[in-house]
Design an enzyme around this catalytic site. Structure first.
Site, PDB file in Angstrom:
ATOM      1  N   ARG A 134       6.682 -11.534   5.084  1.00 54.10           N
ATOM      2  CA  ARG A 134       6.293 -11.339   6.479  1.00 54.10           C
ATOM      3  C   ARG A 134       6.949 -12.416   7.314  1.00 54.10           C
ATOM      4  NH1 ARG A 134      -0.145  -9.984   5.451  1.00 54.10           N
ATOM      5  NH2 ARG A 134       0.278  -8.210   4.094  1.00 54.10           N
TER       6      ARG A 134
ATOM      7  N   LYS B  91     -14.253  -4.584   7.020  1.00 56.03           N
ATOM      8  CA  LYS B  91     -13.888  -5.349   5.830  1.00 56.03           C
ATOM      9  C   LYS B  91     -14.920  -6.429   5.510  1.00 56.03           C
ATOM     10  CE  LYS B  91     -11.134  -8.717   8.385  1.00 56.03           C
ATOM     11  NZ  LYS B  91      -9.968  -9.594   8.394  1.00 56.03           N
TER      12      LYS B  91
ATOM     13  N   HIS C  62      -8.451  -1.366   0.252  1.00 53.76           N
ATOM     14  CA  HIS C  62      -7.450  -2.387  -0.076  1.00 53.76           C
ATOM     15  C   HIS C  62      -8.252  -3.608  -0.467  1.00 53.76           C
ATOM     16  CE1 HIS C  62      -4.369  -0.647   2.854  1.00 53.76           C
ATOM     17  NE2 HIS C  62      -5.490  -0.120   3.286  1.00 53.76           N
TER      18      HIS C  62
ATOM     19  N   HIS D  11      -5.267  -1.019  -4.680  1.00 52.46           N
ATOM     20  CA  HIS D  11      -5.699   0.061  -3.792  1.00 52.46           C
ATOM     21  C   HIS D  11      -6.495   1.045  -4.610  1.00 52.46           C
ATOM     22  CE1 HIS D  11      -2.342  -1.789  -1.653  1.00 52.46           C
ATOM     23  NE2 HIS D  11      -3.124  -1.597  -0.627  1.00 52.46           N
TER      24      HIS D  11
ATOM     25  N   GLN E  76       0.702 -11.034  -3.369  1.00 49.63           N
ATOM     26  CA  GLN E  76      -0.695 -10.647  -3.218  1.00 49.63           C
ATOM     27  C   GLN E  76      -1.223 -10.149  -4.559  1.00 49.63           C
ATOM     28  OE1 GLN E  76      -0.105  -7.541  -0.202  1.00 49.63           O
ATOM     29  NE2 GLN E  76      -1.364  -8.780   1.166  1.00 49.63           N
TER      30      GLN E  76
ATOM     31  N   CYS F 292       0.781  -1.237   0.000  1.00 49.65           N
ATOM     32  CA  CYS F 292       0.000   0.000   0.000  1.00 49.65           C
ATOM     33  C   CYS F 292       0.819   1.297   0.000  1.00 49.65           C
ATOM     34  CB  CYS F 292      -1.064   0.037   1.088  1.00 49.65           C
ATOM     35  SG  CYS F 292      -0.913  -1.168   2.369  1.00 49.65           S
TER      36      CYS F 292
ATOM     37  N   ASP G 131      -2.966  -7.631  -5.290  1.00 51.46           N
ATOM     38  CA  ASP G 131      -3.339  -6.482  -4.479  1.00 51.46           C
ATOM     39  C   ASP G 131      -3.903  -5.359  -5.334  1.00 51.46           C
ATOM     40  OD1 ASP G 131      -3.491  -5.270  -2.075  1.00 51.46           O
ATOM     41  OD2 ASP G 131      -1.336  -4.941  -1.823  1.00 51.46           O
TER      42      ASP G 131
END
Length: 634
Positions: A363, A465, A511, A385, A381, A334, A383
């Site tokens: 991670r 979420k 996200h 945004h 991911q 992000c 991902d």
RNA sequence: GCCGGCGUAGCUCAGGGGUAGAGCAACUGAUUCGUAAUCAGUAGGUCGGGGGUUCGAUUCCCCCCGCCGGCUCCA
């Protein structure tokens, strides 16, 4: 006398008669498959007795969810009795029924071994055979406390101390007495089929700060047949295990030399991944996303600004020194997308801005949580945004939600468990924003007409979420998609746009990840299809097999043509019998095997055989290619 | 991270204080074969890594790494 109704039947009985006796008198056949009763909405033991308010009795069927739970709960008590009789100085903690079984936690002098498990199971069988009556009664709290204290049952003391009311219920079988709400089977002999399945350490009350107890897992069913079916299901799941299939189909490995939780994608797995990625990118471009790329490392200040440094430090890899500056490998994408957004002054007319990236993040997961492809330390991911005005939120979430469902369905997932997670105790942002966002998520969910449940307080600290779990063919749920509203990062990074009146305003971010991580999603796909990917995803789609070496040249031309048509083909002209080659292709789960023998060569045809074992009539190569192309899409 | 189990050939596994074995896979040769395994031969291992005990360790002990089942955690 009490007037009693059971289903259609009705009769009067004196007070004090047990439910067991009532059923025995009214409907013997029904009694056979009954393990407890529900009276005025409350579950009761069969041994419990009629009192004046009891009128309508609903039998709890042994096959029902509640019935099986009761069996399992009683089995847990039998296990506790067995453990107490076998070992000295054992304290019992809690022993509930859970999905698929039950467990009981014990505080023991030493951990249980697999041999202990066998001993415990053997003793349990004796206890079941002995058919001890299981008798429940209500006692005063003080009396119960004294009783368990005298036995040294400190965990029971702690539980009782936390209970409300003056009375607690206890159940006894033989010389074993346990604090328990019930209900239970009338006697241990009613347990028809059980099996202990494993041992594990488990913290008292689930907290790492507490003592680790010894947990024994088991399962029980209404019949031996049901238990066997369950074990067969476990076996089926084991066959689909992506770690096993990953090795067999040469999809991926991990290496001790590289490090735990870091995945090597082999050519076969990489092909599947590439097809997924190409599809994903194409659909995102169509969906008006901009695809971006960002670095794998960045200065740690970025994560201090985002708040992740404070919230998730224990899950970040340690910083590395670069000319006096601290850098870390990225745990999220992000901040990068935010930086891209911030390179221009944005007008409300530019919004929403959607940045999507297949971003690989790292991670530091604690070693004990790693699991195949499902929980790793480096993963990609899918991902994105989205930056938008508050007014656009609801519409945008609807769009994302429908897009998500479309993508998931494209991969063959059609059943979902959807959860709306709302504001947790620890949160940032204004309450009114939370309310707005939660209602926007809710409205979007309702517009799909799909069922969902609310997980109160399960949202992330920066916003509510929607999580979507996909159900695979054998009914297991996998957490993949997540759509999260974020008020926090725009604030922290001072993200702005110019509104209609030319004033600086704060956008809202979403996200979202549809597959979650490619690793996890791929693992899920492998298990969903048991390694037999649909044609469009198969690493090898067609293999060309010759009957004898006379056919090599023609087979080569067929193979070449298939490659030219963009199909993932292989050629097997080894000097082996056809049956051998077919067996091998079958084990590799290749969707089509094209058999090439003298007759096919003479007619200029191919003889397709499907993965399922079905042979198709020989057809022209053009005809086959047309068929293959038709199937070569989601 | 915590509790327990495990780590022997590419894979599945046997063995066990005196430096290892099977099946499949691989390789070589013969066979030219029609829809799930042709036959024969050959090669293949610092027994996860390090340290210790011992005349001698793959085997026993300790530490580490990895994997498996759980607990806890999962932005």
């Amino acid at each position: 006398m009490v007037q009693v109704r059971v289903a259609e039947k009705e009769k009067a009985y004196p007070e004090g008669v047990s439910f067991f006796e009532v059923l025995k008198d009214l409907d013997k056949g029904l009694l056979k498959k009954t393990v407890a009763v529900r009276v005025n909405g409350v579950l009761r033991d069969l041994r419990a007795r009629l009192d004046s308010t009891d009128t309508t009795i609903e039998p709890v069927d042994i096959e029902s969810k509640e019935g099986i739970e009761i069996c399992r709960h009683s089995a847990a008590h039998v296990m506790a009795e067995a453990v107490r009789s076998l070992y000295d100085n054992v304290k019992v903690a809690i022993g509930p029924a859970i999905e698929d079984g039950f467990y009981y936690d014990f505080d023991t002098e030493r951990p249980f071994t697999p041999e202990d498990l066998e001993k415990i199971e053997a003793r349990m069988k004796e206890i079941v055979k002995a058919d001890h009556p299981i008798i429940g009664k209500s006692v005063g709290k003080a009396e119960a406390l004294e009783f368990f204290k005298a036995k040294g049952e400190i965990y029971k003391e702690e539980i009782i101390a936390g209970l409300e009311g003056d009375e607690v219920s206890v159940y006894s079988q033989a010389d074993f007495t346990d604090l328990c709400r019930g209900p239970h089977l009338p006697s241990t002999g009613w347990i028809k089929a059980f099996k202990l399945t494993g041992t594990a350490g488990a913290y008292w009350r689930g907290s790492e700060k507490n003592k680790m107890l010894q947990r024994v897992y088991g399962t029980a069913f209404a019949s031996r047949k049901a238990l066997e079916d369950y074990l067969a299901r476990i076996e089926e799941a084991r066959k689909r295990d992506h770690r096993k299939l990953g090795r067999e189909l040469d999809l991926f490995t991990t290496s001790e030399d590289i490090g735990a939780g870091l995945v090597l994608w082999h050519p076969n797995g990489s092909t599947v991944r590439r097809v997924i990625e190409d599809f994903w990118k194409g659909e995102h471009v169509k969906g008006d996303y901009s695809i971006v790329y960002t670095p794998h490392i960045a200065q740690v200040g970025l994560w201090k600004t985002s708040g992740h440094w404070d919230f998730y430090r224990e899950n970040l890899f340690s910083p590395m020194d670069v000319e006096g500056q601290e850098y870390i490998v990225k745990p999220m994408n992000c901040p990068f997308h935010i930086q891209i957004y911030k390179t221009h002054l944005r007008s409300y007319r530019d919004l929403p801005v959607r940045y999507a990236e297949l971003g690989t993040v790292y991670r530091y997961e604690r070693s004990g949580v790693l699991h195949g492809l499902l929980r790793v330390r480096g993963f990609t991911q899918d991902d994105a945004h989205i930056f938008m005005t508050p007014d656009q939120l609801e519409e945008e979430i609807k769009g994302v939600l429908n897009f998500t469902l479309y993508i998931l369905k494209s991969f063959g997932f059609n059943e979902f468990d959807i959860y709306l997670s709302t504001r947790p105790e620890k949160y940032v942002g204004a309450l009114e924003n939370w309310a707005k966002a939660e209602s926007a998520l809710k409205a979007a969910l309702e517009s799909t007409g799909l069922e969902y449940s609310v997980d109160p307080g399960e949202g992330v600290f920066y916003g509510p979420k929607i999580d979507i779990k996909i159900k695979d063919v054998i009914g297991r749920s996998w957490q993949c998609s997540t759509i999260q509203v974020d008020f926090n990062l725009p604030e922290r990074f001072d993200v702005t746009y110019r509104d209609e009146s030319g004033h600086e305003a704060r956008p809202i971010m979403i996200h979202r990840a549809l597959m979650g991580s490619l690793e996890r999603f791929f693992g899920c796909l492998v298990e969903h299809y048991a390694g037999a990917f649909p044609f469009w995803l198969s690493p090898v789609q067609v293999t060309v097999l010759t009957v004898t070496q006379r056919n090599d040249e023609y087979a080569r031309s067929v193979y070449k043509r298939l490659r030219e048509e963009g199909l993932r083909a292989e050629l097997d002209i080894r000097n082996e019998k056809l049956g051998y080659k077919i067996r091998e292709a079958q084990l590799k789960k290749i969707p089509y095997q094209l058999v090439i023998g003298d007759s096919e060569e003479a007619d200029g045809k191919v003889a397709p055989r499907q993965r399922g074992g079905e042979s198709l009539a020989p057809e022209s190569l053009d005809g086959f290619i047309e068929r293959a192309k038709r199937e070569n899409r989601p």
